[in-house]
Design an enzyme around this catalytic site. Structure first.
Site, PDB file in Angstrom:
ATOM      1  N   HIS A   3       0.873  -1.248  -0.090  1.00  0.00           N
ATOM      2  CA  HIS A   3      -0.353   0.045  -0.120  1.00  0.00           C
ATOM      3  C   HIS A   3       0.978   1.405   0.101  1.00  0.00           C
ATOM      4  CE1 HIS A   3      -3.120  -2.790   0.803  1.00  0.00           C
ATOM      5  NE2 HIS A   3      -3.997  -1.742   1.058  1.00  0.00           N
ATOM      6  N   ALA A  45     -12.684   0.451   4.129  1.00  0.00           N
ATOM      7  CA  ALA A  45     -11.433  -0.437   3.734  1.00  0.00           C
ATOM      8  C   ALA A  45     -10.732   0.579   2.868  1.00  0.00           C
ATOM      9  CB  ALA A  45     -11.983  -1.611   2.950  1.00  0.00           C
ATOM     10  N   HIS A  46      -9.428  -0.123   2.135  1.00  0.00           N
ATOM     11  CA  HIS A  46      -8.587   0.780   1.428  1.00  0.00           C
ATOM     12  C   HIS A  46      -9.388   1.432   0.034  1.00  0.00           C
ATOM     13  CE1 HIS A  46      -7.273  -3.349  -0.368  1.00  0.00           C
ATOM     14  NE2 HIS A  46      -8.381  -3.106  -0.719  1.00  0.00           N
ATOM     15  N   ASN A  47      -9.007   2.544  -0.359  1.00  0.00           N
ATOM     16  CA  ASN A  47      -9.533   3.212  -1.594  1.00  0.00           C
ATOM     17  C   ASN A  47     -10.930   3.620  -1.567  1.00  0.00           C
ATOM     18  OD1 ASN A  47      -6.919   2.595  -2.837  1.00  0.00           O
ATOM     19  ND2 ASN A  47      -7.707   0.477  -3.364  1.00  0.00           N
TER      20      ASN A  47
END
Length: 302
Positions: A182, A223-225
């Site tokens: 990441h 969560a990511h993004n």
């Protein structure tokens, strides 16, 4: 015990350009606030519009903030359209104990860009690549572990973790799961509130983004993004999967699960406990497992 003259409250409402009607004695004093169900003598209270039509034995109430045309039998009465907002504005203005803007010495602060009137509680870690704009308030034991910008007047409650890697893996030639590195960060807008023990993952390449005026409750996972548009609400125990999008004025009720890559359109509402597996169109209400559209979202719900 702090005493407030009602005239001072009326002056405050005029200063805020609130449309209201007052009935009573401007020179009466109140000594605090209380709920209608547990009313304390001499205080200000709030009467919800949902009790409209019910008989209220309220002659001993010193001051009530209520809905228009309520005509309640109280000693002093403020009638206004947004009675909830006005009531809490009054008690915040006259009775809230303001915390000093302190950066506690037992926190590890590597960040170099810290605005004015920033407060950071005990036991925090703020990494080097963090920007805190003016009037940001951070609670106790908050961890910010990636490049992150937090806009002015935002509040990060105790126990929040921002910037750990999301759950991303791929299989190599031997079929072994390998972690996706990441490199992104987290961008948080102005007037945002993040509730206690919520976790916000950093982006993989681009940033995870939280828009202006977003309110995220306690115990949520972002969560990511993920992208959350301005003026959206995400309520307790909800999980937004990787790269999901909540557009402007979205409402995610308690306990919702939103699948990765899913988009919830502008002004849409996700009902309590809903599992969202398909995109939600603008201005729709979706409920159930799996989620299904049941109706349009009314203007009064925005």
């Amino acid at each position: 015990m702090k005493k407030i003259v009602i005239a001072d409250i009326i002056d405050y409402l005029k200063e805020k350009a609130v449309d209201f009607q007052f009935y009573g004695n401007l020179y009466d004093e109140i000594i605090g606030f209380s709920s209608l169900n547990n009313y304390k003598k001499g205080t200000i209270t709030w009467v919800k519009e949902s009790i409209s039509g019910q008989k209220i034995e309220a002659t001993d109430i010193k001051l009530a903030v209520s809905f228009k045309n309520s005509k309640l039998p109280v000693q002093n009465l403020i009638e206004v359209d947004n009675s909830k907002g006005v009531f809490f504005g009054i008690i915040e203005r006259f009775f809230e104990k303001k915390n000093a803007n302190v950066i506690c010495k037992d926190s590890v602060i590597e960040a170099q860009s810290i605005g004015r009137n920033v407060s950071i509680g005990h036991g925090c870690f703020i990494c080097r690549d963090v920007v805190l704009e003016d009037n940001v308030r951070i609670g106790n034991n908050v961890q910010i572990e990636c490049p992150c910008r937090i806009g002015c007047n935002s509040v990060i409650a105790s126990g929040v973790v921002i910037g750990t890697d999301g759950f991303g893996y791929f299989k190599d030639e031997q079929g072994i799961y390998c972690k996706v590195p990441h490199f992104g960060g987290v961008e948080i807008g102005r007037n945002v509130e993040i509730g206690a023990n919520t976790c916000i993952d950093r982006g993989t390449i681009d940033d995870t983004r939280i828009g202006n005026n977003v309110k995220i409750d306690n115990l949520c996972h972002i969560a990511h993004n993920v992208q959350i548009g301005n003026n959206s609400l995400v309520i307790a125990l909800s999980m937004l999967g990787g790269s999901s999008v909540i557009q402007e004025e979205g409402y995610v009720a308690p306990g919702c699960l939103i699948k990765n890559q899913i988009k919830v359109g502008k002004h849409a509402m996700v009902g309590m406990g809903t599992v969202v597996l398909k995109d939600v169109p603008e201005n729709k209400v979706v409920v159930g497992t799996p989620g299904k559209v049941i109706r349009d979202r009314g203007v009064e719900e925005l």
